[in-house]
Design a protein around this motif. Structure first.
Motif, PDB file in Angstrom:
ATOM      1  N   ALA A  15       6.952 -22.488  26.786  1.00 23.36           N
ATOM      2  CA  ALA A  15       7.837 -23.588  27.188  1.00 23.36           C
ATOM      3  C   ALA A  15       7.843 -23.730  28.714  1.00 23.36           C
ATOM      4  O   ALA A  15       7.718 -24.840  29.239  1.00 23.36           O
ATOM      5  CB  ALA A  15       9.256 -23.335  26.668  1.00 23.36           C
ATOM      6  N   ASP A  16       7.977 -22.603  29.440  1.00 19.12           N
ATOM      7  CA  ASP A  16       7.973 -22.680  30.915  1.00 19.12           C
ATOM      8  C   ASP A  16       6.672 -23.336  31.396  1.00 19.12           C
ATOM      9  O   ASP A  16       6.673 -24.206  32.268  1.00 19.12           O
ATOM     10  CB  ASP A  16       8.061 -21.271  31.534  1.00 19.12           C
ATOM     11  N   ARG A  17       5.543 -22.885  30.801  1.00 15.67           N
ATOM     12  CA  ARG A  17       4.232 -23.369  31.268  1.00 15.67           C
ATOM     13  C   ARG A  17       4.037 -24.849  30.936  1.00 15.67           C
ATOM     14  O   ARG A  17       3.590 -25.618  31.770  1.00 15.67           O
ATOM     15  CB  ARG A  17       3.112 -22.544  30.634  1.00 15.67           C
ATOM     16  N   GLY A  22       5.552 -24.612  42.346  1.00 20.04           N
ATOM     17  CA  GLY A  22       6.301 -24.373  41.118  1.00 20.04           C
ATOM     18  C   GLY A  22       6.295 -22.901  40.771  1.00 20.04           C
ATOM     19  O   GLY A  22       5.400 -22.163  41.204  1.00 20.04           O
ATOM     20  N   GLU A  23       7.271 -22.481  39.978  1.00 15.79           N
ATOM     21  CA  GLU A  23       7.390 -21.048  39.699  1.00 15.79           C
ATOM     22  C   GLU A  23       6.175 -20.497  38.971  1.00 15.79           C
ATOM     23  O   GLU A  23       5.696 -19.413  39.297  1.00 15.79           O
ATOM     24  CB  GLU A  23       8.648 -20.745  38.878  1.00 15.79           C
ATOM     25  N   GLU A  24       5.682 -21.220  37.970  1.00 13.21           N
ATOM     26  CA  GLU A  24       4.649 -20.620  37.120  1.00 13.21           C
ATOM     27  C   GLU A  24       3.230 -20.819  37.635  1.00 13.21           C
ATOM     28  O   GLU A  24       2.349 -20.050  37.316  1.00 13.21           O
ATOM     29  CB  GLU A  24       4.773 -21.139  35.673  1.00 13.21           C
ATOM     30  N   GLN A  25       3.010 -21.862  38.456  1.00 13.83           N
ATOM     31  CA  GLN A  25       1.625 -22.096  38.922  1.00 13.83           C
ATOM     32  C   GLN A  25       1.466 -21.995  40.427  1.00 13.83           C
ATOM     33  O   GLN A  25       0.387 -22.282  40.951  1.00 13.83           O
ATOM     34  CB  GLN A  25       1.148 -23.479  38.494  1.00 13.83           C
ATOM     35  N   ILE A  40       9.620 -26.981  42.314  1.00  9.39           N
ATOM     36  CA  ILE A  40      10.097 -27.140  40.936  1.00  9.39           C
ATOM     37  C   ILE A  40      10.226 -25.815  40.182  1.00  9.39           C
ATOM     38  O   ILE A  40       9.417 -24.905  40.336  1.00  9.39           O
ATOM     39  CB  ILE A  40       9.156 -28.078  40.136  1.00  9.39           C
ATOM     40  N   ASP A  41      11.268 -25.742  39.389  1.00  6.70           N
ATOM     41  CA  ASP A  41      11.369 -24.652  38.415  1.00  6.70           C
ATOM     42  C   ASP A  41      11.483 -25.311  37.040  1.00  6.70           C
ATOM     43  O   ASP A  41      12.474 -26.009  36.761  1.00  6.70           O
ATOM     44  CB  ASP A  41      12.604 -23.779  38.679  1.00  6.70           C
ATOM     45  N   PRO A  42      10.484 -25.132  36.174  1.00 11.21           N
ATOM     46  CA  PRO A  42      10.535 -25.824  34.881  1.00 11.21           C
ATOM     47  C   PRO A  42      11.724 -25.376  34.050  1.00 11.21           C
ATOM     48  O   PRO A  42      12.369 -26.185  33.378  1.00 11.21           O
ATOM     49  CB  PRO A  42       9.208 -25.430  34.217  1.00 11.21           C
ATOM     50  N   ILE A  43      12.005 -24.075  34.073  1.00 10.48           N
ATOM     51  CA  ILE A  43      13.199 -23.549  33.387  1.00 10.48           C
ATOM     52  C   ILE A  43      13.783 -22.471  34.286  1.00 10.48           C
ATOM     53  O   ILE A  43      13.181 -21.417  34.482  1.00 10.48           O
ATOM     54  CB  ILE A  43      12.849 -22.945  32.007  1.00 10.48           C
ATOM     55  N   ASP A  44      14.935 -22.759  34.885  1.00 11.81           N
ATOM     56  CA  ASP A  44      15.640 -21.710  35.611  1.00 11.81           C
ATOM     57  C   ASP A  44      16.623 -21.097  34.616  1.00 11.81           C
ATOM     58  O   ASP A  44      17.387 -21.812  33.963  1.00 11.81           O
ATOM     59  CB  ASP A  44      16.384 -22.286  36.822  1.00 11.81           C
ATOM     60  N   GLY A  45      16.555 -19.763  34.504  1.00 13.60           N
ATOM     61  CA  GLY A  45      17.394 -19.084  33.514  1.00 13.60           C
ATOM     62  C   GLY A  45      16.608 -18.799  32.242  1.00 13.60           C
ATOM     63  O   GLY A  45      17.130 -18.938  31.121  1.00 13.60           O
ATOM     64  N   THR A  46      15.345 -18.379  32.406  1.00 10.25           N
ATOM     65  CA  THR A  46      14.491 -18.163  31.218  1.00 10.25           C
ATOM     66  C   THR A  46      15.060 -17.083  30.292  1.00 10.25           C
ATOM     67  O   THR A  46      14.931 -17.187  29.066  1.00 10.25           O
ATOM     68  CB  THR A  46      13.049 -17.818  31.660  1.00 10.25           C
ATOM     69  N   THR A  47      15.703 -16.066  30.854  1.00 12.09           N
ATOM     70  CA  THR A  47      16.269 -15.018  29.986  1.00 12.09           C
ATOM     71  C   THR A  47      17.350 -15.626  29.085  1.00 12.09           C
ATOM     72  O   THR A  47      17.392 -15.357  27.875  1.00 12.09           O
ATOM     73  CB  THR A  47      16.845 -13.866  30.834  1.00 12.09           C
TER      74      THR A  47
HETATM   75 CA    CA Z   1      11.913 -20.290  35.973  1.00 12.10          CA
END
Ligand code: CA
Ligand code: IPD
Length: 263
Positions: A45-47, A68-71, A85-92
């Motif tokens: 989902a994050d990716r 971005g956080e993931e790339q 950008i952070d696609p999902i902040d709070g992934t936990t």
């Molecule tokens: Ca994140």
């Protein structure tokens, strides 16, 4: 540089990204959860959400830089026009089914944060801020709290496994002895949005990445609050401590956590 158009684009892209993230959240038992480090999760989902945001920005603004956080940044973090950008902040929280997570998009022109958007779809909250134009939740203006006494305050505190938290336990324990309540929401941007909208009176985390920090810090500032100078010491490249607070409590929190550079 057309800031109005970029702001409208940021809102539309964050909404579309939040819809995709929510689709995955509702089917999260099907997601494979990988570890980037101790208690540091990433999912498909994050990716996918980051890829969508990147695609939408690049279609509209191919010349702009993107971090971005993931790339990562692909070396563009010094661009004059920079999307963070952070696609999902709070992934936990996301993988555990807790509602406090969101899509974060900030935009910087010549290293000045011009606007920020945070969309938390489970909470049905959309926070936006533009420099000099106020902060809003679901289109209603928001402002920081007026709480002036520690003994009446609720302060957010964040930590992660990459940064030592032990140095701050003493400060937290002194503040607890002064009567504060504290919350650990588990999503930096939602803590910042909570300070901007007066639900919390302040928030501290010893180190945050720009994608977690920039949008929400602008919201706090635009909602009448106070912030440390996050961009000092190459914060945009290396991350930095984050301290925000309402007008009366910022100084006492800054003294407790040893953060001296107010923006
Ligand atoms: Ca994140
Ligand atoms: C994290 C969350 C968490 C904070 C961490 C962040 P992520 O972001 O905001 O609350 O304590 O420092 O890295 O990894 O869920 O996007």
């Amino acid at each position: 540089m057309d800031l109005d158009a970029r702001f409208s684009a940021a809102v539309a892209i964050a909404e579309e990204a939040a819809t995709l993230a929510l689709h995955h959240f509702e089917r999260r038992s099907e997601l494979t959860v990988e570890l980037k480090g101790l208690q540091d999760h990433v999912t498909q989902a994050d990716r996918e959400v980051e890829a969508l945001i990147r695609r939408r920005i690049t279609e509209r603004y191919p010349e702009d830089g993107l971090v971005g956080e993931e790339q990562g940044s692909g070396g563009s973090s010094t661009s004059r026009a920079l999307w963070v950008i952070d696609p999902i902040d709070g992934t936990t929280n996301f993988v555990r089914g807790l509602p406090q997570w969101g899509v974060c998009i900030a935009f910087c022109a010549d290293e000045v944060v011009e606007h920020g958007v945070i969309v938390a779809p489970v909470l049905r909250e959309r926070y936006v801020a533009r420099r000099g134009r106020g902060a809003f939740c679901n289109d209603r203006a928001i402002s920081v709290s007026r709480t002036a006494k520690l003994s009446e305050s609720v302060i957010g505190f964040g930590s992660n496994k990459k940064t030592p938290w032990e140095p701050y336990v003493g400060a937290l324990s002194k503040l607890l002895a002064e009567g504060i309540e504290y919350r650990r929401i588990g999503c930096a941007s939602m803590n910042l949005a909570a300070v901007a909208s007066g639900k919390l009176d302040g928030f501290f985390e010893a180190k945050l990445s720009p994608w977690d920090a920039l949008a929400g810090m602008l919201m706090v500032k635009e909602a009448g609050g106070r912030c440390n100078d996050y961009l000092a010491d190459d914060g945009l490249l290396r991350g930095n401590a984050v301290l925000v607070g309402n007008q009366p409590l910022y100084d006492v929190l800054a003294a407790a956590f040893g953060v001296w550079n107010e923006a």
